[in-house]
Design an enzyme around this catalytic site. Structure first.
Site, mmCIF file in Angstrom:
data_model
loop_
_atom_site.group_PDB
_atom_site.id
_atom_site.type_symbol
_atom_site.label_atom_id
_atom_site.label_comp_id
_atom_site.label_asym_id
_atom_site.label_seq_id
_atom_site.Cartn_x
_atom_site.Cartn_y
_atom_site.Cartn_z
ATOM 1 N N SER A 120 -18.166 44.442 -133.391
ATOM 2 C CA SER A 120 -17.312 43.346 -132.919
ATOM 3 C C SER A 120 -17.999 42.000 -133.053
ATOM 4 O O SER A 120 -17.336 40.978 -133.169
ATOM 5 C CB SER A 120 -16.942 43.560 -131.447
ATOM 6 O OG SER A 120 -16.127 44.679 -131.304
ATOM 7 N N HIS A 141 -14.720 44.842 -140.030
ATOM 8 C CA HIS A 141 -14.232 44.767 -138.654
ATOM 9 C C HIS A 141 -12.787 45.255 -138.648
ATOM 10 O O HIS A 141 -11.858 44.503 -138.949
ATOM 11 C CB HIS A 141 -14.368 43.327 -138.141
ATOM 12 C CG HIS A 141 -13.904 43.160 -136.739
ATOM 13 N ND1 HIS A 141 -13.339 42.002 -136.267
ATOM 14 C CD2 HIS A 141 -13.904 44.023 -135.695
ATOM 15 C CE1 HIS A 141 -13.020 42.157 -135.006
ATOM 16 N NE2 HIS A 141 -13.340 43.375 -134.631
ATOM 17 N N GLU A 153 -11.138 42.314 -141.177
ATOM 18 C CA GLU A 153 -12.015 41.182 -141.489
ATOM 19 C C GLU A 153 -13.250 41.795 -142.156
ATOM 20 O O GLU A 153 -13.857 42.704 -141.583
ATOM 21 C CB GLU A 153 -12.377 40.514 -140.151
ATOM 22 C CG GLU A 153 -13.145 39.234 -140.229
ATOM 23 C CD GLU A 153 -13.415 38.683 -138.815
ATOM 24 O OE1 GLU A 153 -13.458 39.460 -137.837
ATOM 25 O OE2 GLU A 153 -13.613 37.465 -138.700
ATOM 26 N N ASN A 191 -13.645 37.505 -133.425
ATOM 27 C CA ASN A 191 -14.133 37.719 -132.064
ATOM 28 C C ASN A 191 -14.869 36.530 -131.464
ATOM 29 O O ASN A 191 -15.067 36.480 -130.256
ATOM 30 C CB ASN A 191 -14.988 38.983 -132.002
ATOM 31 C CG ASN A 191 -14.110 40.215 -131.920
ATOM 32 O OD1 ASN A 191 -12.937 40.110 -131.537
ATOM 33 N ND2 ASN A 191 -14.633 41.360 -132.270
#
Ligand code: NAD
Length: 284
Positions: A120, A141, A153, A191
């Site tokens: 993350s 991700h 991502e 994130n």
């Protein structure tokens, strides 16, 4: 490169979704975790998720959960990753845990095997630094729930080669997904914004500005979001949220990423969201 056999390390919320998605798209999957109990629970959840998700696949031929499960080898023995063409790592969002996993898989996997870190927030360049194949380490991700999310991502670490990016894109295409490629930074794009938003939403609750329901309703009703930040936190897992915001805090040394004390208290109390049945909301 023909990617057939894929290792998935970590059978939690994300590892389960990645393994299921891979098996549903014709791959042989090796799912590794630290205990048989966790792997049994993973098998059970994959079966339930396939049944549940089949309701959303109108018109498609219904999949048999057994056929999908048969394509996954569940093991606590890392050694069986030696034949993997590609590995997706999904262990707990703690550097102390990930830093032990990478040298181990580096010593077992073939030299041409690409490692995708599904983290993350931990920088991909740092993860790559504990392997001897920094050019073959990339960040992917994935979004949760993995089988239902078409976009990811992708993060290019400092040493990630163009060939590795192409292999990772091919892997994602085989899984029916597209990607947006970004450069490496703690939390990447998604994130760095999302964790800060969720943490701030917990501060709003702690400061009694609004209830959890009303915080989420504002995002859904006023901004048109499908889910509010606190519902999203429950879906991700409050422990993973706390670990991620701690990574951002440690990496940027910026107080804006300090974790809310209510978030810490909830994690200590075992209120980790959907996966434990209780977080900001209660789940049956
Ligand atoms: P989780 O806590 O649900 O699962 C982590 C799993 O890793 C557990 O089953 C644990 O037993 C296993 N594990 C721990 N040490 C291990 C080891 N040495 N070898 C093998 N397995 C080990 O966490 P999660 O939500 O699945 O997150 C996994 C990774 O994916 C984290 O890095 C997280 O930041 C990232 N991620 C999570 C989400 C999300 O929505 N939850 C989304 C994108 C990325």
């Amino acid at each position: 490169m023909n990617i057939q056999t894929v290792g998935v390390v970590g059978a939690g919320v994300m590892g389960i979704g990645v393994a299921q998605n891979l098996a549903q798209t014709g791959h042989q999957v090796i799912l590794v975790d630290i205990s048989e109990d966790i792997l049994d629970k993973a098998k059970h959840e994959i079966r339930n998720n396939i049944r549940f998700q089949s309701f959303f696949k109108k018109g498609d031929r219904q999949e048999s959960p057994n056929t999908i499960i048969e394509a996954i080898e569940f093991s606590t023995n890392y050694k069986i990753l030696e034949n993997a063409d590609f590995v997706v790592e999904n262990v707990t969002e703690k550097w102390d845990i990930k830093r032990e996993v990478y040298p181990l898989i580096d010593s077992i996997c073939r030299a041409d095997c690409v490692f995708a870190a599904n983290t993350s927030a931990i920088p991909i360049t740092r993860i790559a630094s504990v392997t001897k194949r920094a050019d073959k380490v990339v960040g992917i991700h994935f979004m949760n729930p993995v089988p239902m999310k078409p976009m990811v991502e992708m993060i290019r670490g400092y040493h990630t080669s163009d060939t590795t990016i192409e292999t990772a894109k091919q892997m994602l295409s085989q899984m029916g997904k597209e990607c947006i490629i970004v450069n490496d930074a703690p939390g990447f794009v998604s994130n760095r914004v999302l964790m800060l938003t969720i943490n701030e939403a917990v501060f709003l609750l702690q400061d009694q500005v609004a209830t959890a329901e009303d915080v989420d309703k504002i995002f859904k009703g006023c901004f048109g979001h499908k889910m509010g930040p606190l519902e999203t936190a429950d879906l991700i897992g409050l422990d993973t949220i706390l670990f991620s915001i701690e990574v951002l805090y440690e990496n940027f040394n910026d107080s804006k990423y300090r974790p809310c004390t209510l978030l810490k208290k909830m994690v200590d109390a075992g209120l980790h969201g959907r996966k434990t049945g209780k977080g900001f909301y209660v789940y049956q």
